[in-house]
Design a protein around this motif. Structure first.
Motif, mmCIF file in Angstrom:
data_model
loop_
_atom_site.group_PDB
_atom_site.id
_atom_site.type_symbol
_atom_site.label_atom_id
_atom_site.label_comp_id
_atom_site.label_asym_id
_atom_site.label_seq_id
_atom_site.Cartn_x
_atom_site.Cartn_y
_atom_site.Cartn_z
ATOM 1 N N TYR A 138 0.852 -1.091 -0.035
ATOM 2 C CA TYR A 138 -0.107 -0.152 -0.077
ATOM 3 C C TYR A 138 0.960 1.286 -0.048
ATOM 4 O O TYR A 138 1.298 1.936 0.876
ATOM 5 C CB TYR A 138 -0.961 0.049 1.348
ATOM 6 N N TYR A 140 2.843 4.635 -0.370
ATOM 7 C CA TYR A 140 2.807 6.059 -0.086
ATOM 8 C C TYR A 140 2.644 6.740 -1.493
ATOM 9 O O TYR A 140 3.373 6.458 -2.486
ATOM 10 C CB TYR A 140 3.596 6.644 0.603
ATOM 11 N N ASN B 116 -10.046 -4.534 7.839
ATOM 12 C CA ASN B 116 -10.273 -3.170 7.485
ATOM 13 C C ASN B 116 -9.612 -2.123 8.519
ATOM 14 O O ASN B 116 -9.054 -0.996 7.941
ATOM 15 C CB ASN B 116 -11.864 -2.865 7.367
ATOM 16 N N LEU B 119 -6.149 -1.609 7.616
ATOM 17 C CA LEU B 119 -6.059 -0.831 6.235
ATOM 18 C C LEU B 119 -6.182 0.643 6.569
ATOM 19 O O LEU B 119 -5.429 1.329 6.142
ATOM 20 C CB LEU B 119 -7.290 -1.366 5.461
ATOM 21 N N ARG B 122 -3.054 1.865 7.929
ATOM 22 C CA ARG B 122 -2.263 2.076 6.954
ATOM 23 C C ARG B 122 -2.419 3.274 6.158
ATOM 24 O O ARG B 122 -1.534 4.114 5.871
ATOM 25 C CB ARG B 122 -2.076 0.892 5.982
ATOM 26 N N GLN B 123 -3.676 3.564 5.979
ATOM 27 C CA GLN B 123 -4.082 4.905 5.386
ATOM 28 C C GLN B 123 -3.748 6.134 6.077
ATOM 29 O O GLN B 123 -3.094 6.960 5.848
ATOM 30 C CB GLN B 123 -5.541 4.932 4.988
ATOM 31 N N HIS B 126 0.131 6.837 6.162
ATOM 32 C CA HIS B 126 0.166 7.578 4.856
ATOM 33 C C HIS B 126 0.206 9.188 5.050
ATOM 34 O O HIS B 126 1.204 10.005 5.072
ATOM 35 C CB HIS B 126 -0.529 7.517 3.857
ATOM 36 N N LYS B 130 3.712 10.543 5.655
ATOM 37 C CA LYS B 130 4.141 10.877 4.606
ATOM 38 C C LYS B 130 4.977 9.468 4.031
ATOM 39 O O LYS B 130 6.048 9.657 3.118
ATOM 40 C CB LYS B 130 5.032 11.820 4.292
ATOM 41 N N LYS B 131 4.775 8.409 4.704
ATOM 42 C CA LYS B 131 5.474 7.370 4.213
ATOM 43 C C LYS B 131 4.609 6.176 4.047
ATOM 44 O O LYS B 131 3.406 6.156 4.923
ATOM 45 C CB LYS B 131 6.680 6.907 4.856
ATOM 46 N N SER B 132 4.814 4.864 3.885
ATOM 47 C CA SER B 132 3.983 3.710 4.097
ATOM 48 C C SER B 132 4.439 2.901 5.429
ATOM 49 O O SER B 132 5.669 3.048 5.524
ATOM 50 C CB SER B 132 3.857 2.726 2.939
#
Lengths: 289, 316
Positions: A138, A140, B116, B119, B122-123, B126, B130-132
């Motif tokens: 996922y 960035y 979910n 998820l 993880r969003q 971001h 500013k990274k995963s």
């Protein structure tokens, strides 16, 4: 490449037996004179027609499906069909946006009652690690790249490819990690550094490395990858799989193709004429693609 | 079951904001008021309060709280005030910055949240960093720990109840073989734990016990000092009986000389709206003492009061 159903239907429903017989007699490539006194349909031509109808059907279905379902089905089919199709998994995982890939993962749950990662365990080959990592990403999507890190990671990849055992690349944890977790912007910066530092592109260095090369191209230079796939599809001696790729790429990348215009003219014509090709005109002229 | 209690008639959001503002004004802070309000609002309500507070007073509520509060109480309030996804992102980010004990936090988030929820975390990661999350986990963990944690945080498990018993048999056998060979970080072990649905893993582990006599965690105790094995055992617990995992975390946090407020805060915050009731029941069963009583005994002041509010404690 294509089928014009409307014309087909209108011609065939308006023909009487006489008309049809003269059609058959006039199409020497499709029908041959049988010794028992009738015009027999040539077997290999039926096969070609079948493929064309299938491609048309695929184009229609692919276009109609919600992109998430479409991508989930593409992946599932590729897993089932085996190693020659793994590039489709790479293509789908790497050229969609992060949210689109997420959507495909959700659709996969609904359609197949398993996660993509689970089904990928059916793959016994060494590609599995890379494929699982790619579909789980996922990434960035913002801007802002640490150029120093990109440069040092370019070096890590260089050493993995040139100093290590090339056969072990798919097991190289760091290489897979870089390709599977970094943002596309970061990887594109890495690609530039690689080129500057080593006088060749990362893709060139991965020549012959199958899905590793596909991965790098899809992430860093997608137009190169798609152009390659499209050109393979319109070659004279293209096999059925390559031709099917044409449908897939055109449908899934339609906006990109039309917008970016990075497609050779030949294909642009086909794109416009996909639903307009006159099979009957081809029959009349004795010329089938 | 959640332990958080929200009053049947909730004041309007602007009223809540006004009261909170009052709690900060003047000399000192009215912590009791903060506890009364924030300690009895769910995630949606808290989000609305933060949004409205910022619009009304031009300041982030969290910044205001940061200025006014301190120590364990502040940490608890700030963590609690966050949206669950943001909270998980923050906890995960902190975990990538410290040492080995925080591998546990990463695993905890990856395995006890729903697919979910993970998820969303993880969003949120971001947006906030500013990274995963995968990048940071990949680059701040090493060796076997990375091998296990990266797939865990990247997973998106199927959540249905369907189970394939043949597969459960096969994978139980596989796990048993690998464990007997002490190949604890083998690809297949990681694969089963990181990709199978929780229902499927449960079936596999049941079969393991039926067939080989021991709970898999018993067989994973070969070396009590091995930290990777400890993480593996916790992973198994989180996947199939999280309340037992959390009970142990709480037990270790509370019974230590002094208290591990970090762990206590984290568990109460992250489970108050999920299953803290079940965890508390497990705690009582295991320790013969209600969780709330243990909290009273081991903590004090505003920190204690907010913990109790979140744990659903009702004043007698």
């Amino acid at each position: 490449i294509g089928v014009d159903e409307k014309s087909l239907i209108s011609i065939l429903t308006n023909s009487n037996e006489e008309h049809k017989r003269s059609l058959r007699k006039g199409s020497s490539k499709l029908f041959i004179e049988d010794e028992n006194g009738f015009e027999r349909w040539d077997q290999s031509s039926i096969k070609i027609l079948k493929h064309q109808f299938n491609r048309f059907r695929d184009a229609v279905v692919l276009s109609l499906l919600h992109p998430w379902e479409r991508d989930a089905r593409l992946i599932e089919k590729a897993i089932r069909k085996g190693p020659k199709h793994y590039n489709v998994i790479v293509e789908t995982a790497c050229t969609r946006s992060s949210d689109q890939l997420l959507g495909a993962r959700k659709a996969y749950h609904s359609l197949f009652h398993h996660s993509i990662e689970e089904h990928l365990t059916h793959i016994k080959g060494r590609e599995r690690k890379l494929l699982v990592a790619l579909v789980s990403a996922y990434r960035y999507e913002g801007t802002g790249v640490n150029e120093d890190v990109a440069k040092s990671e370019a070096q890590i990849l260089y050493e993995a490819i040139n100093n290590g055992d090339k056969n072990k690349l798919l097991d190289h944890e760091d290489a897979i990690m870089i390709l599977a977790t970094r943002s596309k912007q970061h990887l594109q910066a890495l690609y530039r550094h690689y080129n500057q530092s080593y006088d060749k592109t990362l893709a060139q260095d991965l020549e012959g490395e199958g899905i590793l090369k596909d991965t790098v191209e899809c992430l860093c230079t997608p137009q190169t990858y798609f152009t390659r796939v499209l050109e393979a599809a319109v070659k004279e001696d293209a096999d059925e799989e390559s031709k099917r790729a044409l449908t897939r790429v055109i449908v899934t990348q339609k906006e990109q193709l039309v917008k970016e215009g990075f497609v050779p003219n030949k294909i642009q014509d086909i794109l416009l004429g996909l639903n307009k090709d006159f099979m009957l005109a081809s029959i009349a002229s004795g010329d089938i693609k | 079951m959640a332990t958080l209690t929200v009053p049947t008639t909730v004041p309007s959001v602007s009223e809540d904001c006004e009261q909170l503002r009052k709690a900060f004004s003047g000399w000192g802070t009215n912590e009791g008021l903060i506890i009364d309000i924030l300690g009895h609002r769910n995630a949606e309500q808290r989000n609305l309060i933060r949004k409205t507070y910022a619009e009304t007073y031009g300041e982030d509520l969290l910044k205001a709280l940061d200025k006014e509060l301190s120590n364990d109480f502040e940490r608890l309030v700030l963590l609690w005030a966050l949206d669950p996804a943001e909270r998980d992102a923050l906890l995960a980010n902190e975990a990538t910055k410290r040492w080995t004990s925080s591998n546990q936090v990463l695993m905890e988030i990856a395995c006890t949240r729903s697919a979910n929820q993970l998820l969303h975390a993880r969003q949120a990661y971001h947006a906030r960093y500013k990274k995963s999350l995968e990048e940071d986990v990949a680059h701040h963990t090493t060796g076997d720990f990375r091998k296990l944690l990266l797939p865990l945080v990247s997973s998106y498990r199927y959540e249905g109840e369907e189970v394939n018993m043949t597969l459960a048999k096969t994978e139980a056998k596989l796990l048993h073989e690998k464990i007997s060979d002490k190949a604890y970080s083998d690809d297949d072990v990681i694969r089963v734990l990181a990709t199978r649905s929780k229902a499927q893993i449960n079936a596999t582990l049941n079969h393991y016990k039926n067939e080989y006599g021991n709970d898999i965690n018993k067989d994973l105790k070969a070396d009590p000092k091995d930290e990777f094995l400890a993480l593996l055992r916790s992973t198994v617990k989180c996947l199939v009986y999280p309340e037992k995992y959390f009970e142990k975390v709480l037990r270790l946090a509370i019974n230590r000389r002094g208290t591990d407020e970090g762990a206590l805060t984290r568990v109460v915050c992250t489970r108050a709206e999920v299953d803290l009731k079940i965890i508390a029941d497990e705690y009582q069963r295991r320790n013969s003492v209600p969780l709330t009583r243990a909290i009273v005994k081991d903590t004090h002041g505003d920190y204690e009061n907010l913990l109790l509010a979140l744990a659903g404690h009702v004043e007698n």
